[in-house]
Design an enzyme around this catalytic site. Structure first.
Site, PDB file in Angstrom:
ATOM      1  N   THR A   1     -14.433  52.341   4.268  1.00  0.00           N
ATOM      2  CA  THR A   1     -14.858  51.775   2.982  1.00  0.00           C
ATOM      3  C   THR A   1     -14.463  50.298   2.839  1.00  0.00           C
ATOM      4  O   THR A   1     -13.366  49.903   3.225  1.00  0.00           O
ATOM      5  CB  THR A   1     -14.231  52.584   1.826  1.00  0.00           C
ATOM      6  OG1 THR A   1     -14.532  53.965   2.049  1.00  0.00           O
ATOM      7  CG2 THR A   1     -14.788  52.157   0.486  1.00  0.00           C
ATOM      8  N   GLU A   2     -15.381  49.528   2.289  1.00  0.00           N
ATOM      9  CA  GLU A   2     -15.161  48.089   2.052  1.00  0.00           C
ATOM     10  C   GLU A   2     -15.553  47.774   0.620  1.00  0.00           C
ATOM     11  O   GLU A   2     -16.244  48.570  -0.020  1.00  0.00           O
ATOM     12  CB  GLU A   2     -16.044  47.274   3.005  1.00  0.00           C
ATOM     13  CG  GLU A   2     -15.773  47.573   4.463  1.00  0.00           C
ATOM     14  CD  GLU A   2     -16.655  46.746   5.392  1.00  0.00           C
ATOM     15  OE1 GLU A   2     -17.585  46.067   4.891  1.00  0.00           O
ATOM     16  OE2 GLU A   2     -16.390  46.774   6.595  1.00  0.00           O
ATOM     17  N   PRO A   3     -15.171  46.585   0.136  1.00  0.00           N
ATOM     18  CA  PRO A   3     -15.570  46.243  -1.242  1.00  0.00           C
ATOM     19  C   PRO A   3     -17.081  46.358  -1.451  1.00  0.00           C
ATOM     20  O   PRO A   3     -17.534  46.825  -2.495  1.00  0.00           O
ATOM     21  CB  PRO A   3     -15.095  44.794  -1.387  1.00  0.00           C
ATOM     22  CG  PRO A   3     -13.941  44.673  -0.438  1.00  0.00           C
ATOM     23  CD  PRO A   3     -14.269  45.569   0.719  1.00  0.00           C
TER      24      PRO A   3
ATOM     25  N   SER B   1     -19.236  48.101   0.642  1.00  0.00           N
ATOM     26  CA  SER B   1     -19.831  49.211   1.393  1.00  0.00           C
ATOM     27  C   SER B   1     -19.019  50.486   1.184  1.00  0.00           C
ATOM     28  O   SER B   1     -17.928  50.641   1.736  1.00  0.00           O
ATOM     29  CB  SER B   1     -19.869  48.851   2.889  1.00  0.00           C
ATOM     30  OG  SER B   1     -20.186  49.989   3.647  1.00  0.00           O
TER      31      SER B   1
ATOM     32  N   GLU C   1     -14.550  60.752   0.901  1.00  0.00           N
ATOM     33  CA  GLU C   1     -15.201  61.320   2.101  1.00  0.00           C
ATOM     34  C   GLU C   1     -16.670  61.623   1.822  1.00  0.00           C
ATOM     35  O   GLU C   1     -17.212  62.630   2.272  1.00  0.00           O
ATOM     36  CB  GLU C   1     -14.442  62.532   2.608  1.00  0.00           C
ATOM     37  CG  GLU C   1     -13.031  62.147   3.022  1.00  0.00           C
ATOM     38  CD  GLU C   1     -12.379  63.090   3.993  1.00  0.00           C
ATOM     39  OE1 GLU C   1     -13.084  63.743   4.755  1.00  0.00           O
ATOM     40  OE2 GLU C   1     -11.141  63.139   3.971  1.00  0.00           O
TER      41      GLU C   1
HETATM   42  C1  LIG Z   1      -7.807  57.819  -3.436  1.00  0.00           C
HETATM   43  C2  LIG Z   1      -8.876  57.400  -2.483  1.00  0.00           C
HETATM   44  C3  LIG Z   1      -8.684  57.578  -1.118  1.00  0.00           C
HETATM   45  C4  LIG Z   1      -9.668  57.156  -0.222  1.00  0.00           C
HETATM   46  N1  LIG Z   1      -9.429  57.269   1.129  1.00  0.00           N
HETATM   47  C5  LIG Z   1     -10.306  56.688   1.995  1.00  0.00           C
HETATM   48  C6  LIG Z   1      -9.986  56.605   3.390  1.00  0.00           C
HETATM   49  O1  LIG Z   1      -8.946  57.083   3.845  1.00  0.00           O
HETATM   50  N2  LIG Z   1     -10.866  55.962   4.199  1.00  0.00           N
HETATM   51  C7  LIG Z   1     -12.031  55.414   3.739  1.00  0.00           C
HETATM   52  O2  LIG Z   1     -12.783  54.850   4.503  1.00  0.00           O
HETATM   53  N3  LIG Z   1     -12.363  55.508   2.420  1.00  0.00           N
HETATM   54  C8  LIG Z   1     -11.532  56.115   1.540  1.00  0.00           C
HETATM   55  N4  LIG Z   1     -11.828  56.173   0.213  1.00  0.00           N
HETATM   56  C9  LIG Z   1     -13.107  55.634  -0.246  1.00  0.00           C
HETATM   57  C10 LIG Z   1     -14.098  56.705  -0.648  1.00  0.00           C
HETATM   58  O3  LIG Z   1     -14.519  57.433   0.470  1.00  0.00           O
HETATM   59  C11 LIG Z   1     -15.243  56.016  -1.405  1.00  0.00           C
HETATM   60  O4  LIG Z   1     -14.697  55.595  -2.664  1.00  0.00           O
HETATM   61  C12 LIG Z   1     -16.430  56.918  -1.608  1.00  0.00           C
HETATM   62  O5  LIG Z   1     -17.085  57.158  -0.379  1.00  0.00           O
HETATM   63  C13 LIG Z   1     -17.454  56.341  -2.600  1.00  0.00           C
HETATM   64  O6  LIG Z   1     -17.754  55.001  -2.307  1.00  0.00           O
HETATM   65  P1  LIG Z   1     -17.659  53.901  -3.466  1.00  0.00           P
HETATM   66  O7  LIG Z   1     -16.332  54.055  -4.114  1.00  0.00           O
HETATM   67  O8  LIG Z   1     -17.995  52.598  -2.888  1.00  0.00           O
HETATM   68  O9  LIG Z   1     -18.754  54.341  -4.515  1.00  0.00           O
HETATM   69  P2  LIG Z   1     -20.263  53.800  -4.583  1.00  0.00           P
HETATM   70  O10 LIG Z   1     -20.895  53.858  -3.262  1.00  0.00           O
HETATM   71  O11 LIG Z   1     -20.274  52.512  -5.314  1.00  0.00           O
HETATM   72  O12 LIG Z   1     -20.926  54.935  -5.489  1.00  0.00           O
HETATM   73  C14 LIG Z   1     -20.510  55.148  -6.847  1.00  0.00           C
HETATM   74  C15 LIG Z   1     -21.197  56.394  -7.368  1.00  0.00           C
HETATM   75  O13 LIG Z   1     -22.607  56.181  -7.415  1.00  0.00           O
HETATM   76  C16 LIG Z   1     -23.291  57.378  -7.106  1.00  0.00           C
HETATM   77  N5  LIG Z   1     -24.125  57.157  -5.915  1.00  0.00           N
HETATM   78  C17 LIG Z   1     -23.990  56.208  -4.975  1.00  0.00           C
HETATM   79  N6  LIG Z   1     -24.956  56.313  -4.055  1.00  0.00           N
HETATM   80  C18 LIG Z   1     -25.721  57.351  -4.413  1.00  0.00           C
HETATM   81  C19 LIG Z   1     -26.877  57.971  -3.856  1.00  0.00           C
HETATM   82  N7  LIG Z   1     -27.453  57.551  -2.709  1.00  0.00           N
HETATM   83  N8  LIG Z   1     -27.419  59.043  -4.498  1.00  0.00           N
HETATM   84  C20 LIG Z   1     -26.865  59.490  -5.640  1.00  0.00           C
HETATM   85  N9  LIG Z   1     -25.773  58.949  -6.211  1.00  0.00           N
HETATM   86  C21 LIG Z   1     -25.196  57.893  -5.602  1.00  0.00           C
HETATM   87  C22 LIG Z   1     -22.220  58.450  -6.871  1.00  0.00           C
HETATM   88  O14 LIG Z   1     -21.975  59.133  -8.089  1.00  0.00           O
HETATM   89  C23 LIG Z   1     -21.004  57.631  -6.501  1.00  0.00           C
HETATM   90  O15 LIG Z   1     -19.779  58.303  -6.784  1.00  0.00           O
HETATM   91  C24 LIG Z   1     -10.873  56.605  -0.694  1.00  0.00           C
HETATM   92  C25 LIG Z   1     -11.073  56.449  -2.080  1.00  0.00           C
HETATM   93  C26 LIG Z   1     -10.084  56.806  -2.956  1.00  0.00           C
HETATM   94  C27 LIG Z   1     -10.291  56.573  -4.423  1.00  0.00           C
END
Ligand SMILES: Cc1cc2nc3c(=O)[nH]c(=O)nc-3n(C[C@H](O)[C@H](O)[C@H](O)COP(=O)(O)OP(=O)(O)OC[C@H]3O[C@@H](n4cnc5c(N)ncnc54)[C@H](O)[C@@H]3O)c2cc1C
Length: 504
Positions: free
Chosen positions: A129-131, A133, A367
């Protein structure tokens, strides 16, 4: 401990292992303190390492126990009964953190990293995960460029579980041109001590506070080309494999959370008296208790089935989506019922019930956000529906025959909607995201119903038959709801434009 339990791995080792885990956690793990102090005491991490839990699924040749995903799921579920942050720390190490190295790493990378990861002297993390992506994994800004035989990486990662204390990181990196893939991505293994690599401060979170979550910065980080695991520039398959382990283990953790919630709601409703009798003698409460138990049974059965196809990467990849989504939603709903049945006490931190709810919430997001995964499941079903054998034959003439027929009917209903969608939209079906999303949800209920029936058929335990019977009823109802056509866009779109301010 694992050595004394006489591995080679077999199912027999699991009960003794769970017993050891239970005794350790009862004595050492204080979830209220972990939540309050927002970290797991070093002594607890050391104790988990001494038990051999960080080496559970690591190869025996590097000092691990060589157990499989199935056994790891049982252990993670047990840890989650005591504390979800502890379960997440170990689960990420065993799944996302070490899987790429074990499955695709070169011998020299494995020799360098796996012994310390197996002993728990070092902890693993995984970061994609990135800001910019998150759900869209294809759009990474962290970039690796080949220069003088080395990969030079620049970028920023966020929300990295175990980031605060991990020593070994698996990162996804955009590597355009590397391996001949123009828009390729690669999985890279990185040591914390690498020059130019820095770990950010701990995030402050809603729940799962004991689990470390940090950002990472990479500034001209140089790694040798052999730090790439799997095929350079073509890391998508490797990434899916890593995620399928992570998602299955997370489903297992959700089972542990749901189990403790069911235990807590049963205890509370048996002892709390209102209207001159215990709460659990009220019919409305009884229905909620039974439904939660049936749902938990199906969650456990689903994780059991999914984790047992570990060797079949493709099958695990598809099925792990249902395990992740169904179990995280199930845990969320069961914990919510637990709060409700505790009444006001369910809102008071001292009871430990709010912590269950706060810790569980993230599992529907990380995930892979569930809505994204549901749509992905629906699409996969349209493209290549896996073959399913009717369950009626598995149940034979037993008392479960009618329940099995119910599960078969559910599967037929899902298949009929899939066929109708394909016929109506043809190649455009994959663009019908809301339909795919609903199909994905129905598939979760179908897979869980199948798992519950098969689990009940595999024993003579009458409780299992009762739970499967109730669950299949519930699943048919919920799947039917998911399979009804969504509200038309002609209704949605005007409402979307009309977000209310304050009503006048
Ligand atoms: C406590 C914690 C631990 C984490 N640990 C890890 C880790 O170890 N490694 C790692 O790489 N990442 C990690 N993450 C990141 C996590 O996997 C991401 O936050 C998650 O995949 C969602 O990405 P985003 O936050 O960018 O949400 P966004 O991509 O911005 O999406 C926000 C919301 O929009 C909706 N949405 C987005 N796209 C769609 C779509 N195509 N269809 C329908 N709805 C959609 C969903 O409701 C989604 O929740 C962690 C996050 C947290 C909070």
């Amino acid at each position: 401990v694992l050595a004394s339990l006489k591995c080679p791995p077999s199912d027999d080792v699991v009960p003794s292992l769970l017993d050891v885990v239970r005794r350790f956690c009862s004595a050492e793990v204080n979830s209220a303190r972990i939540d309050r102090e927002a970290c797991i005491p070093r002594g607890v991490l050391r104790g988990l390492a001494d038990l051999g839990l960080f080496g559970l699924t690591l190869p025996t040749s590097y000092g691990g126990a060589g157990l499989g995903l199935h056994e790891a799921c049982r252990v993670i579920a047990e840890l989650a009964r005591f504390d979800r942050s502890v379960a997440t720390t170990v689960g990420v190490h065993l799944g996302l953190g070490t899987r790429a190295l074990i499955a695709f790493g070169s011998k020299s990378l494995q020799e360098r990293f796996l012994p310390a990861l197996a002993s728990g002297a070092k902890i693993a993390a995984f970061s994609t995960t990135e800001p910019g992506s998150g759900s869209d994994l294809s759009n990474l800004a962290t970039r690796g460029v080949m220069s003088g035989g080395e990969l030079v990486i620049n970028g920023e990662k966020i929300y990295v579980t175990n980031g605060g204390f991990a020593d070994v990181f698996t990162l996804t990196v955009s590597t355009p041109g590397v391996g001949g893939a123009e828009r390729g991505q690669s999985l890279v293994i990185l040591d914390r001590a690498t020059k130019g690599f820095t770990v950010g401060p701990e995030e402050s979170k809603l729940g799962l506070k004991g689990s470390s979550t940090t950002s990472l910065a990479l500034e001209d980080v140089r790694v040798p080309a052999m730090a790439v695991v799997g095929e350079a520039g073509r890391g998508a398959d490797e990434l899916h494999h890593v995620l399928s382990w992570g998602r299955t283990l997370m489903g297992a953790g959700c089972c542990g959370t749901a189990q403790v919630a069911v235990e807590r709601m049963r205890e509370h409703t048996a002892s709390r008296r209102q209207f001159g009798k215990p709460l659990d003698s009220l019919e409305v409460v009884q229905e909620q208790l039974a439904t939660a138990s049936a749902r938990l049974f199906a969650m456990q059965a689903l994780v059991e089935r999914v984790s047992s196809v570990e060797a079949d990467f493709a099958s695990l990849g598809v099925r792990s989506l249902a395990a992740k989504v169904f179990c995280s939603e199930g845990a969320g709903e069961i914990v919510d019922v637990c709060v409700q049945l505790h009444g006001g006490a369910g809102f008071i931190e001292g009871t430990g019930v709010p912590l269950l709810a706060r810790d569980a919430r993230i599992t529907r997001i990380f995930e892979g956000a569930n809505d994204v995964l549901l749509t992905q499941m629906g699409a996969q079903e349209l493209v290549a529906a896996p073959r399913r054998s009717p369950l009626a034959s598995a149940a034979g003439a037993t008392s479960l025959a009618a329940v099995a027929r119910g599960a078969d009917q559910l599967a037929d209903d899902v298949a009929a909607v899939r066929t109708a969608t394909q016929e109506k939209y043809r190649v455009g079906a994959l663009r019908q995201k809301r339909l795919l999303h609903r199909l994905g949800r129905a598939l979760c209920w179908r897979d869980a119903a199948d798992a519950a029936v098969l689990e009940a058929c595999s024993t003579t335990n009458p409780h299992y038959a009762a739970l499967a019977t109730l669950f299949v009823e519930q699943a048919r109802h919920e799947a039917a709801r998911s399979l009804t056509a969504p509200v038309g866009l002609d209704v949605i779109t005007p409402a979307l434009r009309a977000t209310p301010g304050s009503l006048s």
